[in-house]
Structure formats: structure tokens, C-alpha cells
Design a protein around this motif. Sequence first.
Motif, short mmCIF file in Angstrom:
data_model
loop_
_atom_site.label_atom_id
_atom_site.label_comp_id
_atom_site.label_asym_id
_atom_site.label_seq_id
_atom_site.Cartn_x
_atom_site.Cartn_y
_atom_site.Cartn_z
N GLY A 196 -11.98 34.50 -36.55
CA GLY A 196 -10.74 34.65 -37.29
C GLY A 196 -9.86 35.74 -36.72
N PRO A 197 -9.82 36.90 -37.36
CA PRO A 197 -8.89 37.96 -36.97
C PRO A 197 -9.00 38.33 -35.50
CG PRO A 197 -9.96 38.50 -39.04
CD PRO A 197 -10.62 37.26 -38.52
N SER A 198 -10.20 38.38 -34.95
CA SER A 198 -10.34 38.81 -33.57
C SER A 198 -10.06 37.66 -32.60
CB SER A 198 -11.74 39.37 -33.35
OG SER A 198 -12.08 39.31 -32.01
N GLY A 199 -10.69 36.51 -32.88
CA GLY A 199 -10.35 35.31 -32.12
C GLY A 199 -11.20 35.04 -30.91
N GLN A 200 -11.66 36.06 -30.23
CA GLN A 200 -12.45 35.77 -29.03
C GLN A 200 -13.53 36.83 -28.83
OE1 GLN A 200 -9.45 37.91 -25.87
NE2 GLN A 200 -10.54 36.08 -25.26
N VAL A 201 -14.57 36.39 -28.13
CA VAL A 201 -15.63 37.32 -27.73
C VAL A 201 -15.10 38.13 -26.57
CG1 VAL A 201 -17.93 37.50 -26.74
CG2 VAL A 201 -17.46 35.75 -28.47
N SER A 202 -15.08 39.45 -26.71
CA SER A 202 -14.65 40.29 -25.61
C SER A 202 -15.57 41.51 -25.55
CB SER A 202 -13.19 40.73 -25.79
OG SER A 202 -13.09 41.45 -27.01
N ILE A 203 -15.48 42.27 -24.46
CA ILE A 203 -16.44 43.36 -24.27
C ILE A 203 -16.40 44.36 -25.43
CG2 ILE A 203 -17.00 45.34 -22.82
CD1 ILE A 203 -16.24 43.71 -20.44
N ASP A 204 -15.15 44.68 -25.85
CA ASP A 204 -15.05 45.69 -26.91
C ASP A 204 -14.69 45.04 -28.24
OD1 ASP A 204 -12.66 44.82 -26.13
OD2 ASP A 204 -11.77 46.80 -25.80
N PHE A 205 -15.29 43.87 -28.48
CA PHE A 205 -14.98 43.12 -29.69
C PHE A 205 -15.36 43.90 -30.95
CE2 PHE A 205 -17.82 40.83 -32.61
CZ PHE A 205 -16.89 40.26 -33.44
N ASN A 206 -16.50 44.61 -30.90
CA ASN A 206 -16.95 45.34 -32.10
C ASN A 206 -16.20 46.67 -32.21
OD1 ASN A 206 -18.41 46.12 -29.72
ND2 ASN A 206 -19.67 47.40 -31.06
N VAL A 207 -15.84 47.02 -33.45
CA VAL A 207 -15.06 48.24 -33.65
C VAL A 207 -15.76 49.21 -34.59
CG1 VAL A 207 -12.81 47.24 -33.17
CG2 VAL A 207 -13.77 47.08 -35.47
N GLY A 208 -17.06 49.03 -34.78
CA GLY A 208 -17.80 50.01 -35.58
C GLY A 208 -17.92 49.69 -37.06
N TYR A 209 -17.61 48.44 -37.46
CA TYR A 209 -17.77 48.08 -38.87
C TYR A 209 -19.20 48.33 -39.35
CZ TYR A 209 -13.25 45.65 -39.20
OH TYR A 209 -11.93 45.33 -39.22
#
Lengths: 505, 360
Positions: free
Chosen positions: B271-284
Motif C-alpha cells: 500500500g503506502p510504500s508500494g515496493q520492496v526497496s533496501i530501506d523499505f523499513n522505517v523502524g515501526y
Amino acid sequence: MTEVLLSLKGLTKAYPGVVANDSVSFDIGTGEVHALLGENGAGKSTLVKMIYGLVKPDSGEMMLRGSPFAPGEPRQARADGIAMVFQHFSLFDALNVAENIALGMENPPKMRDLASRIRDVSETYGLPLDPYRTVGDLSAGERQRVEIIRCLLQDPKLLIMDEPTSVLTPQEVEILFQTLEKLRAEGTSILYISHKLEEIRTLCDHATILRLGKNVGECIPSETSASEMAELMVGSALTPPERGSRVFGDMALDISGLSVPAPSAFGTALRNVHLTVRRGEILGIGGVAGNGQDELLSVLSGEVLTQADAVKLGATPIGRLGPVARRALGVLAAPEERLGHAAAPDMSLTENAMLTGATREGLVKNGFLKWAEATEFAKRVIKEFDVRTPGPENAARSLSGGNLQKFVIGREVLQRPEVLVVNQPTWGVDASAAAAIRQSLLDLAAGGAAVICISQDLDELMEISDSFAALNEGRLSAPRPAAGLSVEEIGLMMGGAHGMEVAHV
Amino acid sequence: MIRLEKRPQPSKAWSLATPLVAVLATMIAGGLLFAALGKDPVEAIRTIFWEPLFGEFSFYYRPQLLVKGAPLVLIAIGLSLGFKAGIWNIGAEGQYIMGALFGAGVGLAFYPFEAWYIFPLMVIAGGFGGWIWAMIPAFLKVRFGTNEILVSLMLVYVAEQFLASMSLGLLKNPEGHGFPGSRNLQQYDSAHNAELIAGTGMHWGVVAALIAVIFAYVLLNRHMTGYHIRLTGEAPRAARFAGVNPTRLILFCLGTSGMLAGLAGMFEVTGPSGQVSIDFNVGYGFTAIIVAFLGRLHPVGILLAGGLMALTYIGGDIAQSNLQLPSAAIQVFQGMLLFFLLAFDLLTNFRISLGKTEVA
């Protein structure tokens, strides 16, 4: 009695909601063994804490040898020659005797000098003790010796002993008394706290009796009967529990060849335990604390599993069943430790009723809890066992020890057990609550249940049991009919003096 | 002398009041901090707490609240179950990443085929990915007695490396001109976790978070498993006595929290992010730990705490750009919130009394 060593005048100490001591006055003479007698919660501990400088009195004063005495902390009290042996030992299991003693000293001497002083003192007072033994390996009686020697090294004028015999076998008590006699002969005063009337009658010169924080009487124990003292202590005549004649039915619980390794480094392994108890029978299991009582209860409650047929209910092997399955079959238990084991301290009484009542009282359906029924069950326990609390929504820890114990025992008894195992059912409980609890165990047995009562209170066991066995280092002696057992025989079943001997001086 | 007295039982009033008092204290202490940095404290606090909700651009920020709050709540609910029982899953971040990778992986495997069942399959795969990643510390704990805190935490870094490898390799967009990162799932209808109502920020992750709140509430208050969780946390020995099977409880708590974290990751990546990327995670996954405690491990509390946390994030961003507050100051501000909460929490079980000291 020649001269007064310590004189207490109008000592008062109040805590929020309760007056622990209400203008208590009495004198302790030099070289006198003075008993401080009272039920749990009578204010004995608060009083001695004031003498030892742990608690400051709100009002009143103390005179030591004629001069005012107001210790601000235990160190000051010790400097003035007051020493105390606590009921609960403060020893480190992993250190040896001399190290433990050095830890409590202001300026410990060299370990070698200390060890030889320990040897001197221990031989002088008939308390043999090897300074280099690890405390974790000592029996309860020997640990108490460490505490006593720690006190004697300070050369005290007044030795305070808080319930010293609760952890001893009769033979060990005998040895302790000889030591105390010797101290008295040397002019040391002893303040002896206990609720065991017979030992006070043998040992003490004078007794002060506390009830609800007040000094309600003094007496010369050797000239007063135990029942008179008991009445002073409780405030009314106690009715001893009635034991109707009971018929024993079939075998209810059968343990054979049960061995369980120690749960931790300083726990006790159970070794080849055999026991049987019939319907309608109360089996009393005595023994000094730490000889496998907790471990035996865990094995019976299902917290610790064993080989299937080591524990049998009738003919059904239940050794591999957990607590829930055993409860379903009617094997219930009430552990010793009320807060944290038998009950969750911060949970309400309703939630604590759910703790063991879920299965047998039908408080759960398809995994969903029926809180309304649990509340009803808790209310029933509160009502029938006279638990003093505003209601089942209160947290377990808000109840006094005696009331919580009544709740814990009541919770199991009202579930109509086939077999009930209790450990220290009246520990720290006032006399009237203790009588009620014992009566409920007797009634339960009269109704055809088998009861196993593990306790360190021999009077209690003699009062209610049909047969008696003792735990000693994880071994259970062969059960014998309780009627007609002498104190000496009981002591031997408990392991005699645990290898302790009086030193030959 | 000030001293603390243990209350005979926990105070109901304080347990409700502490979060509010903590927020208030954070505003005051944070205001002082901002003032010391030379910013107008009232304006800064207003920007953080007021602007996202009722300010000029709130039409843009309000949906963001849901988008940021939903994964926090979803993860925190799972964590709270374990935390209540004294089972510490610190690795939700890793489980979040694995959920996203599993979910996205299933979706991308179908590309460009369109079917209604692809998204449900991705949901299942996402939950499974988080679950299996949490089962590693769970299994090691019940089998070998390892510490789940360390194992789950270290697995976060393993998952991060795995994520990097996936976005550079297996899941890399073949039409991406060599840039790292997967295809954009927002442009693949069957796999897109689109807004359910346009412009509200409401997506399936928000629905899942609300369901999780209700599920956890019912579990803890009405179900035997929840009762066992609470009992284990309050008095482990009593739990043993009641018949709780610790192994099963550990597997349940770690598994559930891993599954919920995995779902959060899956909803985010689709959804909000849309794609798998290296820095996809933001610490949730780490922030959710704070949310769980801020919400006092209570499902409804966590819902509110997730909202509050999302608010300080968005408000903090606004404050950074409008007032040029350094981002470190915003982080200190969020740290204060947790600190004050834990500090005031003491008052639930203790009361302060002024009087002379004494050893009882």
C-alpha cells in the motif's frame, strides 16, 4: 531476678490503619530469659524491631542499664550489646560460614583469626560448626547456629531470638535450649519470641503477653498452665477442633518409589518416597523446612511430572498429568506460598478463584471464561470461610495473611476434592483462623476425602492427623498411626538432630 | 523526606490518569527544550499536536495519521501479548520485513496475472513470513533456553540483509533500468492494498489493526489463553500451579506477535510504500515497543497510543520543516514521552508520602 537490664516504658508505634504497639511496658532483668508471647499480628515483631533500632517508636522510652536508650539504627543497638537472631536467615548459600559472618561485621578480622574465634565460641556454647563449610550444604538448624554465633561474637548483653524453634526438630530444640541455659548462666539476657507455650514453660523465667499491640498480662511460665497462657494470648477460650470418629475407605492416593531430582542447586531431591492415604484419612507430614516439602507438593499438584505410575489415584496412574487434568480427577492442592504461588498478588479474588476453580466449577466454556460464575464462586468462598474483605473485586495482596489463607484453602475445599494436599495451611495465620482452617480439613476428611497435610507445626499435625510421616532430606519415613506417638519418636522420624551434637566442654 | 509507599492495591484512577499526565509533562519539558533551542515553545507544541489534526493542511495529514498509526497499532498489539506474559519479542522490525518480503514475493510471482484471490494469498503469506521469523527465537527458547530478546533482535539485522539481497536480486524489477527495488505494487491491481475510501488513508492494514485490537481485548478479558498470559506475567509460579503450559504460551505469544508484525509489513509494502526497496523499513517494529508500553499493554490504550505516536511523528515532521527544529530534538521529545509515562506509572502502585524516613 537481680537488676533490670532493659526497661520499656509506654512504647507506642502506629502504622496507617493499625496500632502495632500501644504503650507497651515491661522490664528485662540481667540474666533472665524473658518470653514475648502473642499471636501473629500481636505486635511482637514491631516491638523487637524498636529495641533493635530498625523502627523508631512514636512515643515512649527505653532505658538500658538505667540510662536512656534510643538506637537510631541496628549498628547503634549492636554497639550497646543487643543482638538479634531473625526468623528468616540472611545468609548467602554460596559462601562459607566464616565468610558469611565476616560480611555482617564492621571490621572483620583476618579470615584465619575469625575462623578460630568461631571455633572457640562454638565450642564454648555447645554449637559445633565448621567455619569453612558452605552454607548451602547446612541444615536449617546449622544455619541458625551460624546466626547465633554471629551474634555471640559481639558478646551481647541481650540476645533477641525471633521464633527460633520453628525450623528445628525436637532434638535440635533440646540442643538450642542447652546453649541458651549456658548463656543465661553467664548473665546474658534473652528475649525469646514464640507462640509455642510448652517451650516457653520449660525455658523462660518470665513472660509478657501481647494481644493486638497491648501488653495484656505477665506471668511466670513455669507456674502458669499452657491453657491459661493461651487464653491470655487469644483473649478467649479456644475450642479445639472436633474430630469425629471417621471410617477409612478405599485407597485414595498411592505413591510408590517416587524419586525426583532437585529442581535447583539448593532444592531438595525426593528419594524413593512411598505413601498411601485412604478416603477419610488425614495424613500429616512433618519435617523441618527445606527437606522436600515444596517438591512433594509440586509432584502431587502436577506442577512437576513423574513416571505415570509413581503417583496413582485409586488405580489410575496420574504421574504424567498436569495440574488441570489432576483437578478434573479431584486431586487438589494448596501450596505454602500464598502470594505468588497459590494466588496472584495483583489479581482480584474473582480472578484468583478462576485460577484453580476453572475446571471443577465449570467456569470456562470452549475456552471462554464465565466471569459472572467466577465471581459467584469467589463470593461463596468468602462467605463460607469468613474471609474478611470488602468484596471479590479486591486484589489478593490487599488481604491479610490469615484471610488470604482462608480464601486459598476455602477455594480448594469448596471444590469437593477427592484428595486435598495442603502445605503449611496455617502458617502465619492467627489462632482463630487456624482453628477454622483445621476444622475445615477435618470436616473434609469426615466427608470422605483423603487429606495430606504437610506442616512444620507438630502441634497442628498431632491435632488433626490420623497417621504421621516425616520428610527428612527428601526421604519420607514410613507413616505411623498418629495416636500415641511421643515427641521423641516424632523427632527421630524427622531425622533426629541432623548430625548436630552438643560440644563436649 | 519524600518517600514511596506501596498501595494495598493498584489505583484505578492513576492507571487511567498517568498517560494524560505524562503527555502533559512531555509538553512542558519539551516546551522548555524547544525554548532552549531558541524556538517559540507554544508554537512548537501547537505545531506538533494541533497542526496535523486541525491545521490548514489537515486534509493531507489526517489520512497520514491512519497510514502511520495502523502498522504501529498492529505490531504493538502483538507485542503486548508477549510483554504481558514476560516474553520479550524485540525483533518485530525483522518480522515486519519478512512479512513484507513474503507478501510481496507471492504477489510478484503472479505478475502480471490478475485475479481476486491474489491479495488474500499475499495476506496469508505476509502473516506466515512474520510468524516463521518469530518462530526461530521461540523454538530456540523452548528447546535450548536461549534468550528471546537477543535472538529476536539479532534476527532483525539478518532480515535487513535479506531485504537488501532481495531488492538487489530476486525481487528486483526487471524493467527498473538496473535500479534496486521491486516492481511497484501500486500499479498491479490484484496486489495493491489501495485505499478503501479514497482520500481517507483507510486501507486494509487499518482494518486489520482495528480487528487486532478487538481480538486482543476479547482474548485478554474473556478467554483462557489471555488469562494465562496475564497470570504468567503477574505470578509465574501461580501460572504453573494453575496449569499453564509455558512452552505453548511462548510459542503462542511469539507466533502471534510475529504474525501481526508480518501483516503490518505486508500491508505497508503493498500500500503506502508500494515496493520492496533496501530501506523499505522505517523502524515501526521498534517504535511499536514504545507504543505498546505507552498504551500500558492494554488493547484500547495501544490504539490511542498508536494515534498519539503517529501524531508526534507527523507533527514532528511539520515542526522540522516549518520551524527548522532539528530532528534530534523531535526524537528527544518522543523519548520524553516514554520516560514520563514510565515514571508516572509508578504512582499506580505507589503513593508519595511526605514524612520522616523509617525502615519498617
